[in-house]
Design a protein around this motif. Structure first.
Motif, PDB file in Angstrom:
ATOM      1  N   CYS A 165     -39.238  13.969  53.231  1.00  0.00           N
ATOM      2  CA  CYS A 165     -38.723  13.523  54.529  1.00  0.00           C
ATOM      3  C   CYS A 165     -39.859  13.313  55.529  1.00  0.00           C
ATOM      4  O   CYS A 165     -39.871  12.316  56.263  1.00  0.00           O
ATOM      5  N   LEU A 166     -40.796  14.229  55.556  1.00  0.00           N
ATOM      6  CA  LEU A 166     -41.923  14.067  56.482  1.00  0.00           C
ATOM      7  C   LEU A 166     -42.809  12.901  56.086  1.00  0.00           C
ATOM      8  O   LEU A 166     -43.236  12.118  56.940  1.00  0.00           O
ATOM      9  N   ALA A 167     -43.112  12.786  54.809  1.00  0.00           N
ATOM     10  CA  ALA A 167     -43.972  11.685  54.365  1.00  0.00           C
ATOM     11  C   ALA A 167     -43.328  10.343  54.694  1.00  0.00           C
ATOM     12  O   ALA A 167     -43.979   9.452  55.259  1.00  0.00           O
ATOM     13  N   LEU A 168     -42.064  10.195  54.385  1.00  0.00           N
ATOM     14  CA  LEU A 168     -41.372   8.931  54.657  1.00  0.00           C
ATOM     15  C   LEU A 168     -41.165   8.699  56.151  1.00  0.00           C
ATOM     16  O   LEU A 168     -41.227   7.563  56.627  1.00  0.00           O
ATOM     17  N   GLY A 169     -40.943   9.761  56.895  1.00  0.00           N
ATOM     18  CA  GLY A 169     -40.781   9.634  58.338  1.00  0.00           C
ATOM     19  C   GLY A 169     -42.051   9.178  59.026  1.00  0.00           C
ATOM     20  O   GLY A 169     -42.022   8.374  59.957  1.00  0.00           O
ATOM     21  N   ILE A 170     -43.188   9.664  58.562  1.00  0.00           N
ATOM     22  CA  ILE A 170     -44.451   9.274  59.186  1.00  0.00           C
ATOM     23  C   ILE A 170     -44.842   7.858  58.767  1.00  0.00           C
ATOM     24  O   ILE A 170     -45.459   7.142  59.538  1.00  0.00           O
ATOM     25  N   ILE A 171     -44.447   7.444  57.587  1.00  0.00           N
ATOM     26  CA  ILE A 171     -44.702   6.061  57.190  1.00  0.00           C
ATOM     27  C   ILE A 171     -43.926   5.107  58.086  1.00  0.00           C
ATOM     28  O   ILE A 171     -44.375   4.016  58.385  1.00  0.00           O
ATOM     29  N   GLY A 172     -42.775   5.533  58.570  1.00  0.00           N
ATOM     30  CA  GLY A 172     -42.043   4.694  59.508  1.00  0.00           C
ATOM     31  C   GLY A 172     -40.542   4.652  59.331  1.00  0.00           C
ATOM     32  O   GLY A 172     -39.856   3.987  60.093  1.00  0.00           O
ATOM     33  N   LEU A 173     -40.001   5.333  58.342  1.00  0.00           N
ATOM     34  CA  LEU A 173     -38.549   5.367  58.202  1.00  0.00           C
ATOM     35  C   LEU A 173     -37.953   6.176  59.358  1.00  0.00           C
ATOM     36  O   LEU A 173     -38.574   7.107  59.852  1.00  0.00           O
ATOM     37  N   PRO A 174     -36.751   5.834  59.781  1.00  0.00           N
ATOM     38  CA  PRO A 174     -36.162   6.511  60.947  1.00  0.00           C
ATOM     39  C   PRO A 174     -35.660   7.922  60.628  1.00  0.00           C
ATOM     40  O   PRO A 174     -34.462   8.178  60.532  1.00  0.00           O
ATOM     41  N   ILE A 175     -36.594   8.823  60.450  1.00  0.00           N
ATOM     42  CA  ILE A 175     -36.276  10.230  60.215  1.00  0.00           C
ATOM     43  C   ILE A 175     -36.767  11.002  61.439  1.00  0.00           C
ATOM     44  O   ILE A 175     -37.930  10.864  61.817  1.00  0.00           O
ATOM     45  N   PRO A 176     -35.920  11.797  62.068  1.00  0.00           N
ATOM     46  CA  PRO A 176     -36.335  12.527  63.274  1.00  0.00           C
ATOM     47  C   PRO A 176     -37.253  13.701  62.910  1.00  0.00           C
ATOM     48  O   PRO A 176     -36.793  14.811  62.642  1.00  0.00           O
ATOM     49  N   ASP A 177     -38.546  13.426  62.908  1.00  0.00           N
ATOM     50  CA  ASP A 177     -39.521  14.409  62.433  1.00  0.00           C
ATOM     51  C   ASP A 177     -39.517  15.708  63.233  1.00  0.00           C
ATOM     52  O   ASP A 177     -39.610  16.790  62.652  1.00  0.00           O
ATOM     53  N   GLU A 178     -39.440  15.625  64.549  1.00  0.00           N
ATOM     54  CA  GLU A 178     -39.473  16.835  65.366  1.00  0.00           C
ATOM     55  C   GLU A 178     -38.247  17.705  65.097  1.00  0.00           C
ATOM     56  O   GLU A 178     -38.351  18.921  64.993  1.00  0.00           O
ATOM     57  N   ILE A 179     -37.093  17.063  64.986  1.00  0.00           N
ATOM     58  CA  ILE A 179     -35.875  17.812  64.680  1.00  0.00           C
ATOM     59  C   ILE A 179     -35.982  18.420  63.294  1.00  0.00           C
ATOM     60  O   ILE A 179     -35.613  19.577  63.079  1.00  0.00           O
ATOM     61  N   LEU A 180     -36.516  17.660  62.344  1.00  0.00           N
ATOM     62  CA  LEU A 180     -36.716  18.174  60.991  1.00  0.00           C
ATOM     63  C   LEU A 180     -37.576  19.427  61.010  1.00  0.00           C
ATOM     64  O   LEU A 180     -37.252  20.429  60.373  1.00  0.00           O
ATOM     65  N   MET A 181     -38.653  19.382  61.774  1.00  0.00           N
ATOM     66  CA  MET A 181     -39.563  20.532  61.817  1.00  0.00           C
ATOM     67  C   MET A 181     -38.900  21.755  62.450  1.00  0.00           C
ATOM     68  O   MET A 181     -39.097  22.876  61.981  1.00  0.00           O
ATOM     69  N   THR A 182     -38.128  21.544  63.513  1.00  0.00           N
ATOM     70  CA  THR A 182     -37.459  22.695  64.129  1.00  0.00           C
ATOM     71  C   THR A 182     -36.367  23.254  63.219  1.00  0.00           C
ATOM     72  O   THR A 182     -36.141  24.462  63.197  1.00  0.00           O
ATOM     73  N   VAL A 183     -35.720  22.387  62.455  1.00  0.00           N
ATOM     74  CA  VAL A 183     -34.728  22.867  61.475  1.00  0.00           C
ATOM     75  C   VAL A 183     -35.417  23.693  60.401  1.00  0.00           C
ATOM     76  O   VAL A 183     -34.902  24.733  59.983  1.00  0.00           O
ATOM     77  N   VAL A 184     -36.586  23.262  59.979  1.00  0.00           N
ATOM     78  CA  VAL A 184     -37.355  24.026  58.990  1.00  0.00           C
ATOM     79  C   VAL A 184     -37.691  25.410  59.553  1.00  0.00           C
ATOM     80  O   VAL A 184     -37.548  26.429  58.867  1.00  0.00           O
ATOM     81  N   GLY A 185     -38.123  25.453  60.805  1.00  0.00           N
ATOM     82  CA  GLY A 185     -38.409  26.740  61.437  1.00  0.00           C
ATOM     83  C   GLY A 185     -37.171  27.609  61.553  1.00  0.00           C
ATOM     84  O   GLY A 185     -37.218  28.825  61.323  1.00  0.00           O
ATOM     85  N   TYR A 186     -36.052  26.982  61.910  1.00  0.00           N
ATOM     86  CA  TYR A 186     -34.783  27.715  62.005  1.00  0.00           C
ATOM     87  C   TYR A 186     -34.401  28.309  60.645  1.00  0.00           C
ATOM     88  O   TYR A 186     -34.019  29.473  60.548  1.00  0.00           O
ATOM     89  N   LEU A 187     -34.517  27.503  59.588  1.00  0.00           N
ATOM     90  CA  LEU A 187     -34.169  27.992  58.250  1.00  0.00           C
ATOM     91  C   LEU A 187     -35.120  29.094  57.795  1.00  0.00           C
ATOM     92  O   LEU A 187     -34.716  30.006  57.077  1.00  0.00           O
ATOM     93  N   ALA A 188     -36.371  29.017  58.242  1.00  0.00           N
ATOM     94  CA  ALA A 188     -37.313  30.090  57.936  1.00  0.00           C
ATOM     95  C   ALA A 188     -36.917  31.368  58.684  1.00  0.00           C
ATOM     96  O   ALA A 188     -37.034  32.469  58.136  1.00  0.00           O
TER      97      ALA A 188
END
Length: 175
Positions: free
Chosen positions: A19-42
Motif C-alpha cells: 500500500c505504501l509503495a503503490l501510494g507513493i508511486i501515485g495511486l490514490p491511497i491515503p498514506d498518512e491515514i494508512l500510517m496512523t492506522v498502522v500505529g493504532y493497530l500496533a
C-alpha cells in the motif's frame, strides 16, 4: 479507513509494504491515514511497532525508488513532448531543473509531509538527474522521519482514542 484496517489485519505487513509503495508511486491511497492506522493497530497489539516502522520505511523507499526510476527513464522525454499542454515550456523546464538542483534534496526530505508534493519530488529527482546516492540519503531521511512520526501518532493517540470512530467523525465534517 475500515477497508485499510481490514486489509492490514488480514494481510499484515505485506499489505503495509505494498500500500505504501503503490501510494507513493501515485495511486490514490491515503498514506498518512494508512500510517496512523498502522500505529493504532500496533497500540492494540495486532502489529509490532518496530517491525511496522521498518516495513513502512521499506515500502515508502520502494515507491520512491520506482518513481525516481520512472522519472529518470521517461520523465524528460514526456515533459518535452507533452509539457506544452500544461504550460511547461523549455524555459520553465530549465528553470525548474536549476531550482531542483539547488533545493531538491531538502524538498525531497520535507516533501513527505505535503500530499502530492511527496509524489512529484520523486519523479522530479529522476527527471533532473539527481545522483542516486544523494537521492537515497535525503529520501531515506525523510521516509524514516515520516514513518516514525505518523506511526507514533497512531500508536499514542490510538491507545487513548477509538481511532475508527474518530476518523469517521472527521470524514463526516468534510462531507
Amino acid at each position: 479507513m475500515a477497508f485499510l484496517q481490514d486489509m492490514i489485519v488480514q494481510y499484515g505487513y505485506i499489505a503495509i509494504f505494498f500500500c505504501l509503495a503503490l501510494g507513493i508511486i501515485g495511486l490514490p491511497i491515503p498514506d498518512e491515514i494508512l500510517m496512523t492506522v498502522v500505529g493504532y493497530l500496533a497500540s492494540e497489539g495486532l502489529l509490532l511497532f518496530p517491525v511496522s516502522v521498518v516495513v513502512s520505511f521499506f515500502g515508502a523507499m520502494t515507491g520512491m525508488l520506482c518513481s525516481y526510476a520512472l522519472g529518470r527513464k521517461f520523465g524528460k522525454s514526456l515533459l518535452w513532448k507533452y509539457g506544452k499542454w500544461i504550460r511547461l515550456t523549455a524555459k520553465r523546464l530549465e528553470k525548474n531543473e536549476i531550482w531542483f538542483e539547488r533545493y531538491g534534496p531538502w524538498v525531497i526530505c520535507m516533501g513527505y509531509y505535503i500530499p502530492g508534493i511527496r509524489h512529484l519530488t520523486c519523479y522530479m529527482a529522476g527527471v533532473s538527474d539527481m545522483s542516486l546516492r544523494k537521492y537515497l540519503l535525503f529520501a531515506g531521511m525523510g521516509a524514516l522521519c515520516w514513518c516514525l512520526i505518523f506511526i507514533s501518532i497512531g500508536y499514542f493517540v490510538g491507545a487513548s482514542v477509538d481511532l475508527p470512530t474518530f476518523y469517521s467523525s472527521l470524514l463526516g465534517l468534510f462531507f
